[in-house]
Design a protein around this motif. Structure first.
Motif, short mmCIF file in Angstrom:
data_model
loop_
_atom_site.label_atom_id
_atom_site.label_comp_id
_atom_site.label_asym_id
_atom_site.label_seq_id
_atom_site.Cartn_x
_atom_site.Cartn_y
_atom_site.Cartn_z
N CYS A 51 1.06 -1.01 0.20
CA CYS A 51 0.13 0.28 -0.14
C CYS A 51 0.75 0.88 0.15
O CYS A 51 2.09 1.17 0.62
N CYS A 52 0.51 1.91 -0.74
CA CYS A 52 1.03 3.55 -0.97
C CYS A 52 0.52 4.84 -0.19
O CYS A 52 -0.64 4.48 -1.01
N ARG A 53 0.95 5.70 -0.02
CA ARG A 53 0.06 6.72 0.79
C ARG A 53 1.01 7.59 0.74
O ARG A 53 1.29 8.79 1.14
N ILE A 54 1.96 7.35 -0.52
CA ILE A 54 2.97 9.22 -0.25
C ILE A 54 2.55 10.26 -1.21
O ILE A 54 3.16 11.19 -0.91
N CYS A 55 1.11 9.94 -1.48
CA CYS A 55 1.06 10.57 -2.42
C CYS A 55 -0.47 10.71 -2.40
O CYS A 55 -1.50 11.15 -2.16
N SER A 56 -1.62 12.73 -2.94
CA SER A 56 -2.64 12.77 -2.19
C SER A 56 -3.40 11.80 -3.52
O SER A 56 -4.68 11.99 -3.51
N MET A 57 -3.35 11.75 -4.94
CA MET A 57 -3.40 10.44 -5.68
C MET A 57 -3.94 9.57 -4.57
O MET A 57 -4.82 8.76 -5.83
N GLY A 58 -3.33 8.83 -4.08
CA GLY A 58 -3.57 7.81 -3.48
C GLY A 58 -4.38 7.69 -2.20
O GLY A 58 -5.00 8.54 -2.24
N PRO A 59 -4.60 7.00 -1.38
CA PRO A 59 -3.79 5.85 -0.91
C PRO A 59 -3.79 5.01 -1.96
O PRO A 59 -5.34 4.34 -3.00
N CYS A 60 -3.07 4.10 -2.98
CA CYS A 60 -3.20 3.20 -3.82
C CYS A 60 -2.65 1.80 -3.09
O CYS A 60 -2.05 1.67 -2.21
N ARG A 61 -3.04 0.75 -3.78
CA ARG A 61 -2.59 -0.32 -2.97
C ARG A 61 -3.09 -1.36 -4.07
O ARG A 61 -3.16 -1.63 -5.45
N HIS A 71 -1.04 -1.25 -10.86
CA HIS A 71 0.19 -0.26 -10.71
C HIS A 71 -0.77 0.61 -10.30
O HIS A 71 -1.79 0.83 -9.71
N GLY A 72 -0.13 1.65 -8.97
CA GLY A 72 -0.58 2.52 -8.29
C GLY A 72 -0.74 3.97 -9.53
O GLY A 72 -0.72 3.63 -10.45
N VAL A 73 -1.63 4.62 -9.33
CA VAL A 73 -2.35 5.65 -9.84
C VAL A 73 -1.26 6.64 -10.84
O VAL A 73 -1.44 6.64 -11.86
N CYS A 74 -0.39 6.49 -10.30
CA CYS A 74 1.08 7.34 -11.21
C CYS A 74 2.13 6.04 -12.07
O CYS A 74 2.84 5.84 -12.80
N GLY A 75 1.81 4.73 -11.25
CA GLY A 75 2.89 3.88 -12.56
C GLY A 75 3.50 3.15 -11.86
O GLY A 75 3.91 1.86 -12.20
N ALA A 76 3.53 3.31 -10.41
CA ALA A 76 4.31 2.51 -9.57
C ALA A 76 3.83 1.44 -9.18
O ALA A 76 2.31 0.65 -9.13
N THR A 77 4.83 0.02 -9.27
CA THR A 77 4.71 -1.29 -9.88
C THR A 77 4.49 -1.79 -8.11
O THR A 77 5.58 -0.49 -6.96
N THR A 80 8.71 -1.47 -6.66
CA THR A 80 8.27 0.26 -6.29
C THR A 80 7.97 0.66 -5.15
O THR A 80 8.47 1.42 -3.86
N ILE A 81 6.75 0.37 -4.49
CA ILE A 81 6.00 0.38 -3.30
C ILE A 81 6.62 -0.12 -2.12
O ILE A 81 6.86 0.37 -1.09
N VAL A 82 6.65 -1.57 -2.74
CA VAL A 82 6.97 -2.52 -0.53
C VAL A 82 8.33 -2.33 -0.77
O VAL A 82 8.81 -1.47 0.42
N ALA A 83 10.14 -1.15 -2.12
CA ALA A 83 10.64 -0.73 -1.81
C ALA A 83 11.23 0.24 -1.32
O ALA A 83 11.90 0.38 -0.53
N ARG A 84 10.11 1.29 -1.56
CA ARG A 84 9.88 2.61 -0.62
C ARG A 84 9.26 2.63 1.01
O ARG A 84 10.19 3.14 1.86
N ASN A 85 8.70 1.36 1.06
CA ASN A 85 8.14 1.68 1.91
C ASN A 85 9.63 1.63 3.08
O ASN A 85 9.67 1.49 4.34
N HIS A 215 10.16 10.35 -2.46
CA HIS A 215 9.33 11.53 -2.83
C HIS A 215 8.94 11.05 -4.20
O HIS A 215 9.48 9.84 -4.94
N PHE A 216 7.07 11.70 -3.86
CA PHE A 216 6.52 11.00 -5.14
C PHE A 216 7.47 11.60 -6.73
O PHE A 216 7.90 12.50 -6.50
N GLY A 217 7.54 10.35 -6.85
CA GLY A 217 8.02 10.90 -9.06
C GLY A 217 9.52 10.66 -8.66
O GLY A 217 10.31 11.38 -9.54
FE1 SF4 Z 1 0.35 8.33 -5.00
FE2 SF4 Z 1 1.62 6.93 -6.42
FE3 SF4 Z 1 1.52 6.01 -4.29
FE4 SF4 Z 1 -0.69 5.87 -5.70
S1 SF4 Z 1 1.11 4.98 -6.26
S2 SF4 Z 1 -0.13 6.84 -3.64
S3 SF4 Z 1 0.27 7.44 -7.44
S4 SF4 Z 1 3.70 7.80 -5.39
#
Ligand code: SF4
Ligand code: MSK
Length: 640
Positions: A51-61, A71-77, A80-85, A215-217
């Motif tokens: 689960c990712c909530r690092i930007c306000s287009m999320g939370p994505c899971r 993929h998340g809204v931004c296209g994160a796999t 990516t999400i696991v490694a960032r967390n 950070h986002f992006g």
């Molecule tokens: Fe934002 Fe992308 Fe994370 Fe979704 S996956 S919350 S769009 S950074």
């Protein structure tokens, strides 16, 4: 000894805890166990790390089983999400240890320049040893002058803006490990054309780097994110934590081998009981010291108490236990249970691993729950701000607050479980080498001839998902039975102390080789090396053996485990062990399984790249099997 005690309660393997939990059930006190039940079922996206909530287009899971979005809204796999967390967990864990180290370095600076007179240089020998290690001249110089230089080097490790590797790491890490990490950086650059750093620069920079790249992006590459997690964690193990350990020894005195008592039975019905809980001994050491002052002794006697009894919990407890020999009330999951005894007049906390629930619970008793740090305020607590330059006065005020609470104690509600075990503690690298005659050679000989198969370092917490202390007890017992020397820190060390595994009779639980060595040296088969930041002592011991043999740490028959891990600090510790070439077992599952690539990097690729890797196992005996297997493979590779 209660080693084999499996309890009649799935919540804890500690008989003192089981006794207190019966009271909690009867009286309706809320506990971590009860709140955990109320959290069921816990979010499986969170457990898998997807689960990712690092930007306000999320939370994505991301559903790793393919039924939902990939993929998340931004296209994160998912990877990516696991490694960032994971990277963010490592950054928080590293920062917590390292910020603790920074405060000790600032205090050493203040003591050296005379602006703080409440503390002194307590261990001159250690000061000179640290200065020598850092190549700071000592001959003909005053101690404050040397201390000022040591503090300056330590503080520069936090904020230096250069690209050079961290100075403390460079001076302490074994040469072969340093070269391997440097070589790996070069290989990755050559093969990918992109820079991937592994040797940390300044401590603050590596954590900020993670905050930036997650950070986002920004960084979406799992390998790059994992590499930075390892790099940041190395800046903790060979930087922030190491600085905390070494400079605390200088200021508060190096621990020495001594017997202590551990478990809730260290509370005294007739005394004012002050529990110190948290991590930073700059305060708790003063509380222990001031409790012995004439002023506090008289004040306690005046209200009819026998004395002021300072006891520890968690890592700040470990710190005062090792240096002052105070009793150890328990590990993380004991914190609520200690208050429920009704015999705690004040619980004084600094930072880290403090349940906010303790404030509410204390309000059901006469207990003063005292927060002291700007960084750890808890609604409902009494806040007494700690300031190093007024340490004596503030510690005295805290003790007097506890003394004032003592007459309000409801004696009818007091229940102190009569469980406490003897533990021989204080096995710093210096004390271990002293016991061995001043050099690692006797230990090396014992490992080479197979009397001791290898060394296991166990760390970490209690976790409500595991029966309290059960994994710690069974795994430790299994390892010593197999002639594997066990060393460790943190809440594991308290679990081992409470269960009698750090007492001399535990020698008889060890295999014949380890047993004979322990009997000859008069030591237990399970060695307490300190608090969580003192995991740096384990790195130092591994480094001393590696340098002695002119090999890399990853060549040695060493293995690690965090069997009841809870905190982000444990992620940092596990990661710097892996980055230092030590395989590490984890339980419960880390939140990475939703990222197949991240899981592969950490459990497989890291083996070739770093010589250390993570593995997970739920069963303590199967874990011991795997740890022994790794040790035997490493012995085989060394030809021993
Ligand atoms: Fe934002 Fe992308 Fe994370 Fe979704 S996956 S919350 S769009 S950074
Ligand atoms: S206190 S980090 S619960 S070991 Fe160091 Fe215990 Fe883990 Fe906190």
């Amino acid at each position: 000894m209660d080693v084999a005690y499996e309890g009649h309660d799935k919540r804890s393997a500690d008989p003192a805890a089981v006794e207190m939990l019966r009271i909690a059930d009867r009286e309706g006190y809320a506990t971590i166990w009860e709140r955990y039940e109320k959290q069921q079922p816990q979010c499986s996206y969170g457990q898998l790390g997807t689960c990712c909530r690092i930007c306000s287009m999320g939370p994505c899971r991301i559903d790793p089983f393919g039924d939902g979005p990939t993929h998340g809204v931004c296209g994160a796999t998912a990877d990516t999400i696991v490694a960032r967390n994971l990277a963010r967990m490592a950054a928080v864990g590293s920062s917590s240890h390292s910020d603790h180290g920074r405060k000790v370095a600032l205090l050493l600076k203040a003591v050296a320049d005379g602006s703080n007179t409440d503390y002194q240089i307590s261990d001159e020998k250690k000061l000179l040893a640290v200065a020598t290690r850092l190549h700071i001249p000592i001959t003909g110089r005053s101690l404050p002058g040397v201390a000022a230089d040591v503090a300056a080097v330590a503080l520069d490790c936090f904020g230096n803006q250069g690209e050079e590797p961290l100075v403390f790491m460079e001076k302490y890490m074994p040469a072969k490990r340093f070269q391997r990490l440097k070589g790996l950086e070069e290989t990755l650059y050559k093969t990918t054309g992109a820079k991937t750093g592994l040797l940390p620069r300044a401590i603050d920079r590596e954590a900020v780097d993670i905050l930036h790249r997650t950070h986002f992006g920004c960084d979406h590459d799992p390998l790059s994110l994992v590499a930075q997690s390892i790099r940041c964690s190395l800046s903790d193990g060979w930087g922030g934590s190491l600085i905390a350990t070494e400079l605390q020894d200088i200021l508060l005195g190096s621990p020495t081998i001594r017997p202590v008592k551990a478990n809730l039975g260290v509370l005294e019905a007739e005394s004012v009981n002050v529990v110190v809980h948290g991590h930073e001994p700059i305060l708790s050491a003063k509380v222990g010291e001031m409790a012995q002052s004439e002023e506090c002794r008289r004040a306690a006697e005046a209200i009819g108490a026998k004395r002021v009894n300072v006891v520890g919990l968690c890592c700040t407890g470990n710190e005062v236990l090792l240096r002052q020999g105070v009793g150890m009330a328990g590990n993380e999951s004991h914190s609520e249970l200690a208050i429920m005894t009704g015999a705690v007049d004040a619980m004084v906390v600094d930072v880290q691993c403090i349940y906010p629930a303790l404030a509410d619970l204390s309000s059901c008793f006469h207990t003063k729950f005292i927060t002291t740090s700007e960084q750890a305020k808890i609604p409902g607590a009494l806040h007494i701000q700690f300031e190093e330059q007024h340490a004596d006065a503030i510690a005295t005020r805290i003790i007097k607050t506890a003394i004032a609470a003592f007459p309000n104690r409801n004696k009818a509600r007091v229940h102190i479980p009569q469980h406490s075990s003897t533990a021989i503690v204080g096995f710093t690298v210096e004390e271990i080498l002293k016991a061995l005659g001043g050099t690692p050679q006797p230990l090396v000989d014992l490992i080479v001839n197979g009397t001791i198969k290898g060394v296991a370092g166990i760390v970490g917490c209690n976790n409500v998902k595991v029966q309290q202390d059960f994994f710690h007890r069974v795994l430790t017992t299994e390892l010593i039975k197999r002639d594997i020397l066990v060393i460790g820190t943190g809440c594991w060390a308290i679990a081992a102390a409470k269960s009698g595994l750090m007492d001399l009779p535990a020698q008889d639980l060890a295999g014949s080789g380890l047993k004979a060595v322990c009997k000859q040296l008069g030591i237990p088969p399970v060695l307490h090396m300190g608090s969580c930041v003192d995991c740096s002592r384990m790195l130092n011991l591994a480094g001393a053996i590696a340098d002695h043999l002119a090999v890399d740490i990853s060549d040695l028959p060493l293995v690690g485990s965090a069997p009841e891990w809870t905190t982000e600090k444990a992620v940092a510790i596990g990661s710097y062990f892996v980055g230092s070439g030590i395989p590490v077992h984890l339980w419960p599952l880390p939140p990475i399984l939703g990222g197949p690539e991240v899981t592969r990097i950490l459990t497989q690729d890291a083996r070739d790249l770093l010589g250390g890797w993570f593995f997970v196992e739920e069963d303590p005996v199967a874990t011991a099997d795997q740890m022994e297997k790794i040790i035997m493979e490493r012995r085989g590779a060394l030809g021993i």
